[in-house]
Every structure is written in structure tokens, then in C-alpha cells.
Design a protein around this motif. Structure first.
Motif, PDB file in Angstrom:
ATOM      1  N   LEU A 286      -5.086   2.282  -3.287  1.00  0.00           N
ATOM      2  CA  LEU A 286      -6.504   2.597  -3.121  1.00  0.00           C
ATOM      3  C   LEU A 286      -7.297   1.350  -2.734  1.00  0.00           C
ATOM      4  CD1 LEU A 286      -7.114   5.051  -6.114  1.00  0.00           C
ATOM      5  CD2 LEU A 286      -6.740   5.602  -3.706  1.00  0.00           C
ATOM      6  N   ARG A 287      -6.914   0.209  -3.285  1.00  0.00           N
ATOM      7  CA  ARG A 287      -7.612  -1.024  -2.916  1.00  0.00           C
ATOM      8  C   ARG A 287      -7.388  -1.350  -1.439  1.00  0.00           C
ATOM      9  NH1 ARG A 287      -5.920  -3.935  -6.772  1.00  0.00           N
ATOM     10  NH2 ARG A 287      -4.186  -5.006  -5.742  1.00  0.00           N
ATOM     11  N   ALA A 288      -6.146  -1.189  -0.966  1.00  0.00           N
ATOM     12  CA  ALA A 288      -5.862  -1.433   0.449  1.00  0.00           C
ATOM     13  C   ALA A 288      -6.641  -0.467   1.336  1.00  0.00           C
ATOM     14  CB  ALA A 288      -4.364  -1.306   0.715  1.00  0.00           C
ATOM     15  N   ALA A 289      -6.812   0.765   0.835  1.00  0.00           N
ATOM     16  CA  ALA A 289      -7.553   1.780   1.594  1.00  0.00           C
ATOM     17  C   ALA A 289      -9.058   1.605   1.492  1.00  0.00           C
ATOM     18  CB  ALA A 289      -7.165   3.166   1.095  1.00  0.00           C
ATOM     19  N   GLU A 290      -9.494   0.689   0.614  1.00  0.00           N
ATOM     20  CA  GLU A 290     -10.913   0.467   0.351  1.00  0.00           C
ATOM     21  C   GLU A 290     -11.586   1.760  -0.111  1.00  0.00           C
ATOM     22  OE1 GLU A 290     -12.489  -1.326   3.901  1.00  0.00           O
ATOM     23  OE2 GLU A 290     -11.567  -3.263   3.462  1.00  0.00           O
ATOM     24  N   ARG A 291     -10.872   2.457  -1.000  1.00  0.00           N
ATOM     25  CA  ARG A 291     -11.371   3.714  -1.567  1.00  0.00           C
ATOM     26  C   ARG A 291     -11.328   3.620  -3.087  1.00  0.00           C
ATOM     27  NH1 ARG A 291     -10.882   7.587   2.624  1.00  0.00           N
ATOM     28  NH2 ARG A 291     -10.804   6.373   4.562  1.00  0.00           N
ATOM     29  N   ASN A 403       8.154   1.315  -8.040  1.00  0.00           N
ATOM     30  CA  ASN A 403       7.021   2.232  -7.895  1.00  0.00           C
ATOM     31  C   ASN A 403       6.414   2.031  -6.522  1.00  0.00           C
ATOM     32  OD1 ASN A 403       7.025   2.938 -10.823  1.00  0.00           O
ATOM     33  ND2 ASN A 403       6.370   0.810 -11.044  1.00  0.00           N
ATOM     34  N   ALA A 404       6.216   3.126  -5.788  1.00  0.00           N
ATOM     35  CA  ALA A 404       5.639   3.023  -4.449  1.00  0.00           C
ATOM     36  C   ALA A 404       4.693   4.191  -4.221  1.00  0.00           C
ATOM     37  CB  ALA A 404       6.731   3.012  -3.392  1.00  0.00           C
ATOM     38  N   VAL A 405       3.534   3.892  -3.661  1.00  0.00           N
ATOM     39  CA  VAL A 405       2.498   4.901  -3.429  1.00  0.00           C
ATOM     40  C   VAL A 405       1.925   4.722  -2.033  1.00  0.00           C
ATOM     41  CG1 VAL A 405       0.241   5.752  -4.170  1.00  0.00           C
ATOM     42  CG2 VAL A 405       1.907   5.006  -5.882  1.00  0.00           C
ATOM     43  N   ALA A 406       1.760   5.832  -1.334  1.00  0.00           N
ATOM     44  CA  ALA A 406       1.110   5.823  -0.021  1.00  0.00           C
ATOM     45  C   ALA A 406      -0.154   6.650  -0.105  1.00  0.00           C
ATOM     46  CB  ALA A 406       2.041   6.386   1.043  1.00  0.00           C
ATOM     47  N   ALA A 407      -1.232   6.134   0.450  1.00  0.00           N
ATOM     48  CA  ALA A 407      -2.503   6.843   0.495  1.00  0.00           C
ATOM     49  C   ALA A 407      -2.800   7.245   1.943  1.00  0.00           C
ATOM     50  CB  ALA A 407      -3.628   5.962  -0.042  1.00  0.00           C
ATOM     51  N   PHE A 408      -2.981   8.546   2.165  1.00  0.00           N
ATOM     52  CA  PHE A 408      -3.260   9.071   3.484  1.00  0.00           C
ATOM     53  C   PHE A 408      -4.677   9.648   3.516  1.00  0.00           C
ATOM     54  CE2 PHE A 408       1.349   9.315   3.139  1.00  0.00           C
ATOM     55  CZ  PHE A 408       1.766   8.789   4.367  1.00  0.00           C
ATOM     56  N   ALA A 409      -5.376   9.396   4.609  1.00  0.00           N
ATOM     57  CA  ALA A 409      -6.755   9.861   4.739  1.00  0.00           C
ATOM     58  C   ALA A 409      -6.926  10.672   6.009  1.00  0.00           C
ATOM     59  CB  ALA A 409      -7.715   8.671   4.758  1.00  0.00           C
TER      60      ALA A 409
END
Length: 413
Positions: A286-291, A403-409
């Protein structure tokens, strides 16, 4: 300056079908890909688990015989999904030195390795195939995809158990941010439904033993869950910088807005029950996504259907979202596909992209009696997502504490 990284092509093959379209149709319809194993070795070795989620379309029926013969089944799946994704992206004309591959597997060529061992014991060293090592090595898929598509920027491999293919997306995201490539073929593949892995996972008491009713065996978040179900297949995403995608007039599905990767340093197989490492991975994404956490509209959970793993993930997400976690539509798609191990995060990322694009959360089938300790907003039928822009996270966790998480917008142009 942070670049926007976008998804321009996708490919998938699993127990739900051999294409993205078939996967998505069957996923939304609540189809179970779990079936009895119809192999002599099941009875031969007296395996305690007699079912799995084998891919419905065998890759050797799609690939030409010479190609299939020199690839382990896991790499065959990788190639099939990559061919679909590449075509879906419009078969872009890209400088080979600006095209990279970030690919993953959890186990690699286990069938090639153990078949070669059988050949050595039964027929001697002269009968072992010369291509055995290039077929069994974990980087075989990345290497072959690089050869097939002429990718010369890099061909990297991630092997982090069940977190592998989301870690490959993380690598691709950072390679594109760094300017190391304009396009990256990213994803993961696995074909490890083998007597030795079934026996090992069974001994670990990690697999469901619902032999009398395989289609209901994978039941994340249900009070009667008793372990995961092995699956196989591959997922591939074509990722590129927004600038490059717009310059070539590409269709854009969504934005890979951010990724996060952490380690538990807790136990070689068990999740940290506090969920701290998983939570940090979500925060990073979320930080990388600025969200912010309140921006998240959908969760594709790791949710393997194990008694211990499922609550740990809920604990992690509750620490981020608070009680709002009960209001975010969540899906546990392994209930339909089984667990693709090193390929699972990639195919679930494909599903997550389609979820936010079509504003619909896939069902979590077999969810009959939801565990009150895991009160996600879940359903055994589809759930609508809110109107407006979407932000979804897709979680993957693996043995070794990965642990790995991807954020898609949603892509708004």
C-alpha cells in the motif's frame, strides 16, 4: 520519479480451464476443479489422499511434440500461459534488450528429476536423457521463456514456495521502476502433483483427506476445513511501464500499483500466528501504491483451507483494516483451483485484475459454516464490488516464512 506499471496481457491454465476466459467463467460459476486422481500410482503407493486439482487442458496437447518433449511439465504450463498472455498483449514489437522475464516456481521439475532417477535405477546411466538437468532446474521456465520470446534484458527466477509468483511480480515491478526493461513477462508455474509430494504433504497433515467428496475438499474459512488441495498450472501477466504501453496503443487492464515482500523468521512451515510479517507486506504494497488501507475494496486471500493458516491471515489483515476487514468483499479462489504452490499467486493475480475490472468478487465455494474466528465478508456465490475505482490486494505466503502481496488498481488513464 515513480512510474506507473500496468498490466497489458494475461494468460492462465489450471483445473478450471486452459485459458483466462475459461478460468474466469468457471470460477464465477462456482465450479470445483478438484477431482479423483486416475493414476495407477495412487493405488500402487497406497496414498492416503487420492484427489487433486489437475489442469484440465494438458499442455502437451497444445505444444508441438519436439517442444513439449524437451520441457518439464511445469515449463510446458509456463509456456502455454505465456503464449496466451503475449498474444493478449498484442504480441508487442519490443527491443529484445528491453524485454525481461521474471518467473517463478516453488518446486520446479520434480517429475523430470524423479522420472530420471527411476530410469537410472532401472535402465542405467546411458538411458538418462541428456536434457534432464536443463529440464529439472528451477530456472528452466524463465530460461525457456527468455529463449522463446527473445528476452535479453534479464531472465530471473524466484523460488519462495507458495509466495514465489507474487515475488516474481515484485521483481518485475522493481525492474520496470528501475528502467531495466520496458516490458516484463512475469508469473509462475507448477506441476508437482506427484506421489512423493502427495505423500510428503500428507505426512505433514497439510492436505485435506476428504477422499469421499473431493469437490468439497478445499473449503477455506469453513469450520470443517481440514487442509489444502494440490493444484497445478500457471499464470502470466505482461507488465510494462505506462509510457511504453500508451506509446504502442496497448489495451490496459489495470495498474500494478505496488508490491510488498517480507519474511516471518518464525518457522520453516508454519505461519507466524501473530500475522506480523504478512501485515508488513500489505503495508509495503500500500505504501508503494501511495494508498491507504481504507482505499482497499477487495481482498484475494491466500486462504489455503488449513486449520492454522487461515486464522493467521485474518489476524494479519485485521491488524491493518480493523473491523472494516469484515466489510471488504473477500475471495478464497483456492476453493475452486486447489493450491498451485509456486504458480498460485500469479493465477490469483489474474483473477484479482479481472475482479476489479468487472467489479465482482469471485465466490469462495464450499463455504457452508464460516468459522466465527475468520469473519471475512465472503460468500459461496459472487459478490458485487463497490462502484468507482477499485484497489485490491492479492496475498501469497509460503514455507520458509515468505510473505508477498500485490496491490492492483483500476486504470483510469
Amino acid at each position: 520519479m515513480t512510474k506507473r506499471i500496468v498490466v497489458t496481457g494475461m494468460g492462465a491454465t489450471s483445473a478450471l480451464g486452459g485459458t483466462v476466459a475459461d478460468n474466469w467463467k468457471n470460477l464465477l460459476a462456482g465450479v470445483s476443479g478438484v477431482r479423483p486422481l486416475e493414476h495407477e500410482w495412487v493405488e500402487q503407493y497406497g496414498l492416503p489422499v487420492t484427489f487433486a486439482a489437475e489442469a484440465t487442458v494438458r499442455p502437451e496437447t497444445i505444444l508441438d511434440r519436439p517442444t513439449a518433449k524437451r520441457l518439464d511439465v511445469s515449463t510446458q504450463f509456463a509456456l502455454v500461459a505465456a503464449l496466451e498472455a503475449w498474444a493478449d498483449a498484442g504480441s508487442p514489437d519490443v527491443d529484445p534488450e528491453r524485454l525481461g522475464v521474471d518467473f517463478a516456481t516453488g518446486i520446479g521439475g520434480v517429475w523430470t528429476l524423479l522420472n530420471a532417477w527411476d530410469t537410472l535405477r532401472e535402465k542405467g546411466p546411458r538411458r538418462v536423457m541428456p536434457m534432464t538437468v536443463p529440464m529439472l532446474m528451477p530456472n528452466a521456465s524463465a530460461g525457456f521463456l527468455s529463449l522463446h520470446f527473445g528476452a535479453r534484458a534479464f531472465a530471473r527466477t524466484v523460488a519462495s514456495a507458495c509466495a514465489s509468483s507474487v515475488e516474481s511480480l515484485d521483481s518485475a515491478y522493481h525492474h520496470l521502476q528501475a528502467g531495466d526493461a520496458d516490458i516484463v513477462i512475469a508469473g509462475g508455474a507448477e506441476s508437482a502433483i506427484h506421489p512423493i509430494t502427495v505423500a510428503s504433504f500428507s505426512s505433514m497433515q497439510a492436505l485435506s483427506r476428504r477422499n469421499d467428496d473431493p469437490s468439497t475438499a478445499s473449503r477455506p474459512w469453513d469450520t470443517d476445513r481440514d487442509g489444502f488441495v494440490m493444484g497445478e498450472g500457471a499464470g502470466v501477466l505482461i507488465l510494462e511501464t505506462e509510457e511504453h504501453a500508451l506509446a504502442r496503443g496497448a489495451r490496459i487492464y489495470a495498474e500494478l500499483a505496488g508490491t510488498g515482500v517480507t519474511a516471518d523468521s518464525h518457522h520453516i512451515t508454519a505461519n507466524d500466528p501473530s500475522g506480523a510479517g504478512a501485515a508488513r507486506a500489505v503495508h509495503q504494497a500500500l505504501r508503494a501504491a501511495e494508498r491507504a488501507p481504507e482505499d482497499v475494496t477487495h481482498i484475494n486471500a491466500h486462504a489455503t483451507s488449513t486449520p492454522v493458516g487461515d486464522p493467521a491471515e485474518y489476524t494479519a489483515l485485521h491488524s491493518i483494516f480493523g473491523d472494516r476487514v469484515r466489510e471488504i468483499p473477500a475471495s478464497a479462489t483456492k476453493s475452486s483451483t486447489g493450491h498451485l504452490l509456486g504458480g498460485t499467486g500469479a493465477i490469483e493475480s489474474v483473477y484479482t485484475v479481472l475482479s476489479i475490472r468487472e467489479h465482482i468478487a469471485p465466490p469462495t465455494i464450499n463455504l457452508v459454516n464460516q468459522d466465527p474466528a475468520i469473519p471475512f465478508l465472503a460468500s459461496n456465490t459472487t459478490q458485487p464490488l463497490s462502484d468507482g475505482p477499485q484497489l485490491a490486494i492479492s496475498n501469497s505466503f509460503g514455507f520458509g516464512g515468505h510473505n508477498a502481496v500485490a496491490a492492483f488498481a483500476s486504470y483510469d488513464g
